[in-house]
Design an enzyme around this catalytic site. Structure first.
Site: not given
Ligand code: CP
Length: 320
Positions: A144, A147, A239, A279, A307
């Site tokens: 990710h 993020q 997370d 996140c 973000r």
């Molecule tokens: N942290 C994140 O990617 O949030 P979403 O899944 O809401 O996009």
């Protein structure tokens, strides 16, 4: 409004690049993206137009739910003067309705960038291999990076620098753990992943992060001891215990991970100035207590805001 703020000059050498894992970038280039993100944040905060991608189009394809990624990309693309639009799974059905190569080559004739959130990292890599336009990974089961770029921006804002600081991630050795290891190693911040046995990050990614850290002067460690891992951390990160696609395992994971919670007792071992990052979405009472989340809500929602700025930096830098 500051009269000195103006749209940044974009480095040409990042144009056309994909943003898939972080590994496509050097540590210097990653820092350049962070600097650009900070500049774009100031422009946004001061309502100074910065339509760096005027007249272009960016497709967003989601195979998993999203709040932050969906909204921050859509707003960010619009801020940059480009046209954002969503492609639904039932329209594209990546790799099923037609080959990934054909989807990539077709979309490349219409749009200037593709942002994708899906399950398999290999599908994103294949899309990028065939696309003539940059592809951005909006989350896969393995990484990710959008993020973590926002996370690094948040740490940089709070502490000014990365070196000599430790980020401890508590929880599942998932895509977040993988991208945090790589991102922290690249910027020279120590990182420790505290996960139970059987749920620790993939050894190949740990080794890759350790090889990067050896160059930046940082350390990358994996432990099953939460208390030792959190000790002296500047950043404590968590997370959800069951990621998207693991819903059937959610109840079983509550037992496995119950000691891997960011709570007041564990947090007391971190540095007094430590921040807590998440996140989001958060599951209060599981990976983080409601008390800790609310106490650190200012920085956690700044992280969510970042973000927007981080992704705008990526878009502005790589889209031609
Ligand atoms: N942290 C994140 O990617 O949030 P979403 O899944 O809401 O996009």
């Amino acid at each position: 409004m500051s009269a000195t703020l103006s749209a940044p000059v974009l480095p040409e050498y990042l144009k056309g690049r994909d943003f898939l894992t972080f590994l496509e970038y050097s540590p210097e280039e990653l820092q350049e993206l962070l600097t650009l993100a900070a500049q774009l944040k100031q422009l946004k905060r001061n309502r100074i137009p910065h339509k760096l991608l005027e007249g272009l189009s960016v497709a967003m394809y989601f195979e998993k739910p999203s709040n932050r990624t969906r909204v921050s990309f859509e707003v960010g693309i619009y801020d940059l003067g480009a046209h954002p639009f969503m492609l639904r799974k039932d329209e594209i059905n990546l790799g099923v309705r037609e080959t990934i190569a054909d989807t990539a080559r077709t979309l490349s004739r219409y749009v200037d960038c593709i942002m994708i959130r899906t399950f398999a990292q290999k599908d994103v890599e294949e899309l990028a291999q065939w696309a003539d336009v940059p592809v951005i990974n909006g989350l896969t089961d393995d990484y990710h990076p959008c993020q973590v770029l926002a996370d690094l921006l948040t740490v940089q804002e709070r502490f000014g620098s990365f070196k000599g600081r430790k980020l401890t991630y508590v929880g599942d050795g998932n895509n977040m753990a993988n991208s945090l290891m790589l991102g922290c190693a690249m910027v020279g911040m120590d990182v420790t992943i505290a996960s139970p046995s059987g749920y620790q990050p993939q050894p190949a990614i740990v080794e890759k992060a350790q090889s990067i850290a050896a160059q930046s002067g940082a350390t990358v460690a994996v432990s099953d001891d939460v208390k030792a891992a959190v000790k002296d951390a500047s950043v404590v990160y968590t997370d959800v215990w069951a990621s998207m696609g693991q819903e059937a395992e959610a109840e079983a994971r509550k037992q496995v991970f119950k000691a891997y919670q960011v709570n007041a007792e564990n947090l007391a071992l971190a540095l007094p100035e430590a921040i807590v990052l998440h996140c989001l979405p958060a599951h209060r009472g599981e990976e983080i207590t409601a008390e800790v989340l609310e106490k650190h809500a200012d920085v956690i929602f700044e992280q969510a805001e970042n973000r927007l700025h981080a992704q705008k930096a990526v878009l502005a830098a790589i889209v031609r």
